[in-house]
Design a protein around this motif. Sequence first.
Motif, PDB file in Angstrom:
ATOM      1  N   ARG A   1      -3.406   3.921   7.819  1.00 55.06           N
ATOM      2  CA  ARG A   1      -2.126   3.839   8.528  1.00 55.06           C
ATOM      3  C   ARG A   1      -2.100   2.622   9.455  1.00 55.06           C
ATOM      4  NH1 ARG A   1       1.100   8.047   9.956  1.00 55.06           N
ATOM      5  NH2 ARG A   1       0.378   7.901  12.106  1.00 55.06           N
ATOM      6  N   GLN A   2      -3.233   2.388  10.134  1.00 53.69           N
ATOM      7  CA  GLN A   2      -3.247   1.266  11.075  1.00 53.69           C
ATOM      8  C   GLN A   2      -3.364  -0.078  10.376  1.00 53.69           C
ATOM      9  OE1 GLN A   2      -6.315   2.406  13.813  1.00 53.69           O
ATOM     10  NE2 GLN A   2      -5.071   4.092  14.580  1.00 53.69           N
TER      11      GLN A   2
ATOM     12  N   TYR B   1      -2.918  -0.861   7.027  1.00 56.23           N
ATOM     13  CA  TYR B   1      -2.080  -1.213   5.871  1.00 56.23           C
ATOM     14  C   TYR B   1      -0.660  -0.655   5.908  1.00 56.23           C
ATOM     15  CZ  TYR B   1      -6.706  -2.380   4.212  1.00 56.23           C
ATOM     16  OH  TYR B   1      -7.965  -2.893   4.107  1.00 56.23           O
ATOM     17  N   LEU B   2      -0.418   0.363   6.718  1.00 59.15           N
ATOM     18  CA  LEU B   2       0.919   0.964   6.690  1.00 59.15           C
ATOM     19  C   LEU B   2       1.702   0.640   7.965  1.00 59.15           C
ATOM     20  CD1 LEU B   2       0.082   4.428   5.053  1.00 59.15           C
ATOM     21  CD2 LEU B   2       1.006   2.391   3.945  1.00 59.15           C
ATOM     22  N   GLY B   3       1.125  -0.211   8.809  1.00 65.63           N
ATOM     23  CA  GLY B   3       1.839  -0.660   9.998  1.00 65.63           C
ATOM     24  C   GLY B   3       2.135   0.453  10.993  1.00 65.63           C
ATOM     25  N   ALA B   4       1.285   1.504  11.008  1.00 64.79           N
ATOM     26  CA  ALA B   4       1.538   2.608  11.947  1.00 64.79           C
ATOM     27  C   ALA B   4       0.933   2.273  13.321  1.00 64.79           C
ATOM     28  CB  ALA B   4       0.918   3.898  11.429  1.00 64.79           C
TER      29      ALA B   4
ATOM     30  N   LYS C   1      -2.782  11.171  -1.087  1.00 70.69           N
ATOM     31  CA  LYS C   1      -2.318  11.914   0.080  1.00 70.69           C
ATOM     32  C   LYS C   1      -3.285  11.741   1.255  1.00 70.69           C
ATOM     33  CE  LYS C   1       0.452  15.987  -0.026  1.00 70.69           C
ATOM     34  NZ  LYS C   1       0.635  17.158  -0.864  1.00 70.69           N
ATOM     35  N   GLU C   2      -4.581  11.859   0.958  1.00 69.67           N
ATOM     36  CA  GLU C   2      -5.585  11.690   2.019  1.00 69.67           C
ATOM     37  C   GLU C   2      -5.492  10.294   2.628  1.00 69.67           C
ATOM     38  OE1 GLU C   2      -8.992  14.633   0.039  1.00 69.67           O
ATOM     39  OE2 GLU C   2      -9.156  12.455  -0.199  1.00 69.67           O
ATOM     40  N   LEU C   3      -5.361   9.292   1.767  1.00 69.41           N
ATOM     41  CA  LEU C   3      -5.341   7.927   2.287  1.00 69.41           C
ATOM     42  C   LEU C   3      -4.069   7.648   3.073  1.00 69.41           C
ATOM     43  CD1 LEU C   3      -7.064   5.609  -0.295  1.00 69.41           C
ATOM     44  CD2 LEU C   3      -7.995   7.111   1.412  1.00 69.41           C
TER      45      LEU C   3
ATOM     46  N   VAL D   1       0.826  -1.208   0.000  1.00 67.95           N
ATOM     47  CA  VAL D   1       0.000   0.000   0.000  1.00 67.95           C
ATOM     48  C   VAL D   1       0.865   1.265   0.000  1.00 67.95           C
ATOM     49  CG1 VAL D   1      -1.801   1.249   1.258  1.00 67.95           C
ATOM     50  CG2 VAL D   1      -1.878  -1.237   1.138  1.00 67.95           C
ATOM     51  N   ALA D   2       1.961   1.236   0.751  1.00 66.93           N
ATOM     52  CA  ALA D   2       2.827   2.423   0.819  1.00 66.93           C
ATOM     53  C   ALA D   2       3.332   2.774  -0.579  1.00 66.93           C
ATOM     54  CB  ALA D   2       3.995   2.154   1.767  1.00 66.93           C
TER      55      ALA D   2
END
Length: 234
Positions: free
Chosen positions: A228-229, A231-234, A219-221, A194-195
């Motif tokens: 972020r939680q 798919y982006l592992g934040a 940018k919004e996504l 996703v990143a």
Amino acid sequence: MLAVEALKIRYGEVEAVRRVDLSVGGGEIIALVGANGAGKSSTLGAIAGLVAPAAGRIVFDGTDITGKPPETISRRGVSLVPEGRRIFASLSVAENLRLGGAMHLAAPEAKAREQEMLDLFPILRRYHRIKGGNLSGGEQQMLAIARALMAKPRLILLDEPSLGLAPRMIDTVFDLIAGLRRNGLTVLLVEQNVALALEIADRATVLANGEAVLAGTAKELATSDLVRQAYLGA
Ligand code: ATP
């Protein structure tokens, strides 16, 4: 250029896509992201005519292409680069390319297009006579993209182009995709990474369990808590 409206896809009892709405404007890169099994490949398959939708509508350049055969859709200017590349391992690079143009182009035009592809992908010129199966994963991905471009599409559907590639190769393939868009091609990109997808896309849609659950600019996504939680592992 492309509008997908209330798409539903069933495989027997399995409802793979419950509801997907999606639009792609000319010259855009649109990403379709989401977990394994979310329905991304099925959606691309329906657009390319490989999967018959159970409901919904797919409109390309103002023409309803829902349920039309793949040859008709590809003749209208849509090319699919399938997941896993699906190049012909026992055929040479040149033969793989020619198959991509065989349906649409007369011989002289196909020859000229092949030369354009070899200019665009110097690695394929170098390995012109080599069997497709002997190329590396990244080189096979280049070949799969070049083969799809042989038909001179206006919209290219890319299914997981980064899958199984070394990081350096992923960068090369994504630079190439950005270059294709600069030359006027429109791109619908399916990615589990996703990143990476959000770096290159203008807009994106998130699929979960067969439904489009979130859509917006890349940018919004990239800054949304859900993305972020999940798919982006934040
Ligand atoms: P992946 O990245 O794993 O391909 P995806 O988001 O592209 O995931 P799909 O391949 O479209 O998802 O699959 C969506 C759902 O439909 C999954 O539950 C999958 O198991 C199911 N499915 C896909 N193809 C078929 C098929 N030919 N027959 C039955 N079920 C299928």
